[in-house]
Design an enzyme around this catalytic site. Structure first.
Site, PDB file in Angstrom:
ATOM      1  CG  HIS A 499      -2.275   0.623   0.919  1.00  0.00           C
ATOM      2  ND1 HIS A 499      -2.458   1.635   0.011  1.00  0.00           N
ATOM      3  CD2 HIS A 499      -3.519   0.384   1.440  1.00  0.00           C
ATOM      4  CE1 HIS A 499      -3.721   2.001  -0.033  1.00  0.00           C
ATOM      5  NE2 HIS A 499      -4.393   1.237   0.824  1.00  0.00           N
ATOM      6  NE  ARG A 500       6.377   0.146   1.633  1.00  0.00           N
ATOM      7  CZ  ARG A 500       7.622  -0.340   1.661  1.00  0.00           C
ATOM      8  NH1 ARG A 500       8.526   0.229   2.457  1.00  0.00           N
ATOM      9  NH2 ARG A 500       7.965  -1.354   0.923  1.00  0.00           N
TER      10      ARG A 500
END
Length: 527
Positions: A499-500
């Site tokens: 999700h980064r």
């Protein structure tokens, strides 16, 4: 009679130690050059350790199950015609050279020299050739057993230096104990004959030579394995002629057995399975796990080797990349029908066509439209690197744990080529003969939980990649088509992402694109 010490070699892949799993010899045994004397497990693979000498085993310096640092002496040999020189020998004199030239090639023990970069293993004939061609052996990477330099290596280095190639080789090479070389692109072995023989569903391609050089012990092994030594692809040459080693024979026999097993399974499946059987068939048979471990309740199993390497990688990934998993379903009825139509045609070309190449092509097509799913995060430079190659890993269950062979440049391969290469890599992973180079460089990974009956999963990302897609079992489920409830073949998908780098909306759109290709597989023919 002289004593020769043999140290655990450095395979050049950052391996500092290995577990001595099995000794195949005992003190007093007579061994021949290239005969496998031990099996050693590193955190990357299980490898054979061949003898570099013709002689007699004097002493085993390590116990089975012992962790041995690279460079430690593991075995000593008594070698005919050698002085008591330990591990070091002086460079050959001219008289030594003439004596060696009079001996039969198969009986000549390899000589050693010391170079600034470490030990160089090469037989006298190869050293003479190097002097004649003006090649510095210390700069030649050996492709023979335990990194031994062969005549082919010397000639390649000479040709490379002649056309301005400072590396002295025709391409990157990864040397393993068994003497096989692999380049960073899976499938390009650097040896056409060996590459052709690496095995398909229909069996390895026979070399079909009229003349083959091999040690007597190697010929005996060929007889025991029931193979024609003239059909075994050779990884070495002697005086310009193919030279077959024990490792070549064993690998060829193993691939033959695997091909025969695959053919038998395929035939049984076709005879005993109807449409319902096809629906329940795994999404990618090539990654079917092996039988359950023989470890029993109450045992204490050492946490080391490949198992520990897998655990360390999973821990690093889970605690570095914030994982999110997106789940969905796709109607693959047309895919099941198309694969059923193509499977017998692929079999005529000795290819076992699973669903995996279809999924691989769908994933690659979607990655091209969503480049952030084919990326890596360079934390040191604070940059997101959008990869311009498409190297797809295929998670494979083995008796040692989960290994991930990588199909390099998947975007440039057709269905049959993807199927053949995937099957070969998976078989090599299961037999623990896969090289580290064939498990590196991945940009996205596919894993299959459906093979054991699962539907959804939360797979851990193969860090530093940013995405991994888990495939569930294809099941028959009710769906509404044109207002009617009808049975359809349905595949579940579980996409974990970092999700980064990837937002939920991008992950969902990527999954939708994969679904589009799988639900209408004829679109893949345009890719």
């Amino acid at each position: 009679m002289g004593i020769k010490e043999f140290k655990l070699p450095d395979v050049g892949e950052g391996v500092a130690e290995g577990e001595l799993v099995t000794w195949h010899v005992s003190p007093g045994d007579t061994v021949t050059e290239d005969q496998v004397v031990a099996e050693v497990e590193t955190d990357k693979a299980l490898v054979d350790v061949p003898s570099p000498y013709n002689g007699t085993v004097k002493e085993l310096r390590a116990e089975e199950g012992e962790m041995v640092p690279v460079g430690d002496v593991i075995i000593t040999f008594e070698v005919e015609g050698e002085g008591d020189e330990g591990t070091e020998t002086e460079p050959e004199t001219e008289s030594d050279e003439s004596e060696a030239a009079e001996e039969p090639e198969e009986e000549t023990p390899p000589a050693e020299t010391e170079s600034p970069s470490g030990r160089v293993f090469a037989p006298p004939s190869v050293r003479r050739l190097a002097r004649e061609l003006g090649v510095d052996l210390s700069g030649v990477e050996g492709s023979g057993p335990s990194g031994r330099v062969t005549e082919t290596d010397v000639r390649t280095a000479a040709e490379g230096s002649g056309d301005g190639d400072e590396s002295g080789s025709t391409g990157p090479r990864n040397v393993s104990f068994s003497g096989k070389s692999a380049v960073s692109k899976a499938g390009d072995s650097g040896d056409g004959q060996a590459a052709e023989s690496s095995g398909s569903a229909g069996g390895p391609k026979a070399a079909g030579r009229e003349k083959t050089l091999a040690a007597p012990a190697t010929r005996r092994i060929a007889e025991e394995e029931g193979v024609d030594i003239d059909d075994v692809p050779a990884t070495e040459e002697r005086d310009g002629e193919p030279f077959v080693t024990e490792a070549d024979v064993r690998q060829y026999a193993e691939v033959q057995r695997a091909a025969q097993t695959a053919d038998a399974r395929s035939l049984a499946a076709e005879e005993g399975a109807g449409e319902a059987g096809e629906a329940a068939e795994s999404t990618a048979e090539a990654v079917e796990p092996e039988a359950e471990s023989v470890d029993a309740a109450g045992d204490r199993v050492p946490y080391k080797g490949v198992r520990k390497a897998i655990g360390d990688q999973m821990q690093r990934s889970k605690y570095t990349a914030p994982h999110v998993t997106h789940h969905d379903e796709v109607d693959v009825t047309e895919l099941v029908e198309l694969r059923g139509e193509y499977k017998p045609l692929a079999a005529e070309r000795d290819v076992n066509l699973t669903y995996m190449p279809f999924v691989t092509k769908a994933v690659v097509a979607a990655l091209k439209q969503f480049p952030y799913m084919n990326a890596q995060l360079d934390e040191e430079n604070e940059e997101i690197v959008l990869r311009d190659e498409y190297n797809v890993g295929v998670a494979t269950a083995t008796d040692a744990g989960l290994l991930v062979p990588v199909v390099h440049d998947a975007d440039g391969k057709g269905l049959l080529e993807l199927a053949r290469e995937t099957n070969e890599l998976v078989e090599k992973a299961r037999s623990r003969k896969i090289s580290p180079a064939e498990m590196q460089g991945g940009t996205f990974t596919i894993t299959n939980v459906g093979v054991i009956g699962g539907e959804y999963a939360t797979p851990i990302i193969n860090y530093p990649e940013v995405g991994i897609l888990a495939l569930g079992e294809i099941k028959e489920k009710p769906r509404v088509v044109d207002g009617d409830i009808v049975p359809r073949k349905v595949l579940t998908l579980s996409l974990s992402f970092d999700h980064r780098v990837v937002d939920g909306a991008i992950a969902a759109r990527f999954t939708n694109k994969v679904k589009e290709y799988l639900s209408n597989p004829k679109l893949l023919l345009l890719e």
